[in-house]
Write a protein that holds these residues in place. Structure first.
Motif, short mmCIF file in Angstrom:
data_model
loop_
_atom_site.label_atom_id
_atom_site.label_comp_id
_atom_site.label_asym_id
_atom_site.label_seq_id
_atom_site.Cartn_x
_atom_site.Cartn_y
_atom_site.Cartn_z
N LYS A 189 0.86 -1.19 0.00
CA LYS A 189 0.00 0.00 0.00
C LYS A 189 0.90 1.25 0.00
CE LYS A 189 -3.63 -2.75 2.03
NZ LYS A 189 -4.82 -2.85 2.88
N HIS A 234 -8.82 -3.31 -6.03
CA HIS A 234 -8.71 -3.34 -4.57
C HIS A 234 -9.82 -2.46 -3.99
CE1 HIS A 234 -7.23 -2.97 -0.51
NE2 HIS A 234 -6.43 -4.00 -0.76
N GLY A 250 -7.29 -4.75 7.34
CA GLY A 250 -6.67 -3.83 8.30
C GLY A 250 -7.40 -3.73 9.62
N SER A 301 -6.40 -9.14 7.03
CA SER A 301 -5.84 -9.48 8.34
C SER A 301 -5.25 -10.89 8.39
CB SER A 301 -6.88 -9.29 9.45
OG SER A 301 -7.27 -7.93 9.53
N GLY A 360 -0.76 -5.43 6.01
CA GLY A 360 0.07 -5.08 7.17
C GLY A 360 1.21 -6.05 7.45
O1 LIG Z 1 -5.89 -5.18 1.72
C1 LIG Z 1 -5.15 -6.12 1.97
C2 LIG Z 1 -4.20 -6.63 0.98
O2 LIG Z 1 -4.43 -6.10 -0.28
C3 LIG Z 1 -5.17 -6.76 3.31
O3 LIG Z 1 -4.67 -5.86 4.22
P1 LIG Z 1 -4.33 -6.36 5.71
O4 LIG Z 1 -3.56 -7.64 5.57
O5 LIG Z 1 -3.54 -5.24 6.31
O6 LIG Z 1 -5.67 -6.58 6.38
#
Ligand SMILES: O=C(CO)COP(=O)(O)O
Length: 254
Positions: free
Chosen positions: A11, A99, A177, A217, A239
């Protein structure tokens, strides 16, 4: 062909220097610790780092470079935008499209995403196409209907040959997230549904050959359980892809 893939979506995080340190740790750990398994690792850093990070990845092995977005046009007067061909020219093999953050914050709809998919495929990139429902949709028990529409309107316009290049990612918005991962049963249920829709739109072989990733997550603790599901072929990690130890553990979960 269906593969196991762990993709890291950075990201809008890291500086170039932090990103370089991160990738060098990941490459070292993965090379030392991940043996035997055929899992492919796709690293998706921000645009300005693609070329440099790409050069840090060992060539010809399990590591591949991906981008997080592309513009729908080949070139031209679109100040600030990045084309699929540009991404390909700096070594990207994959591009994340659809996304939920792009759908939500940048108003990317199915029509625009269809054009972006075409542009990515024309440039020889493999799209990682994301679908996923909000909490509201899940609570209204409309998840399947919603995913079916996202697939039909955004993805299933592709020809068989084009669709062959696509990786699908199921990312429930309520799990992104938030620390609230889908249970492995919830993930499996939707992944199986996605595969069924692919079989209907194309054929059983296409469905069987499609790689379907889970995102939301996912972490070093829950990856093994998620990846053990028959229709979960890997993860799209946010993350936890920013922590070398966690990301390596996820890769080792196959
Ligand atoms: O959006 C995501 C991957 O593209 C997932 O994000 P997280 O793993 O931070 O929840």
């Amino acid at each position: 062909m269906r593969k196991n893939i762990v993709a890291g979506n950075w990201k809008m995080n890291t500086t170039l220097q932090d990103g370089q340190a991160l990738i060098s740790e990941i490459v070292n750990m993965v090379q030392d610790e991940v043996t035997g398994s055929q899992v492919e690792v796709v690293v998706c850093p921000p645009f300005p780092f693609l070329s440099v990070i790409g050069k840090q990845l060992p060539q010809g092995g399990r590591f591949h470079l991906g981008a997080q977005n592309c513009h729908q046009k080949e070139s031209g007067a679109f100040t600030g935008e990045v084309s699929a061909q540009m991404l390909q020219s700096v070594g990207a093999e994959y591009v994340i499209l659809g996304h939920s953050e792009r759908r939500q914050y940048f108003r990317e709809d199915d029509e625009l995403l269809s054009q972006k998919l075409k542009a990515a495929l024309a440039a020889g990139l493999k799209p990682i196409f994301c679908v996923g429902e909000s909490l509201e949709t899940r609570e209204a028990e409309d998840t399947f209907k919603f995913i079916e529409k996202q697939l039909k309107d955004g993805l299933f316009h592709l020809s068989n040959e084009e669709f062959d290049q696509v990786v699908v990612a199921y990312e429930p918005i309520w799990a992104i997230g938030t620390g609230k991962t889908a249970t492995s049963a919830q993930a499996q249920e939707v992944h199986a549904f996605i595969r069924e829709q692919i079989a209907r739109a194309y054929d059983a072989e296409a469905a069987d050959n499609t790689t379907i990733l889970y995102g939301g997550s996912a972490n070093a603790q829950n990856a093994r359980e998620l990846f053990s599901q028959p229709d979960v072929d890997g993860g799209l990690i946010g993350g936890a892809s920013l922590k070398s130890r966690d990301f390596t553990e996820i890769i080792k979960s196959f």
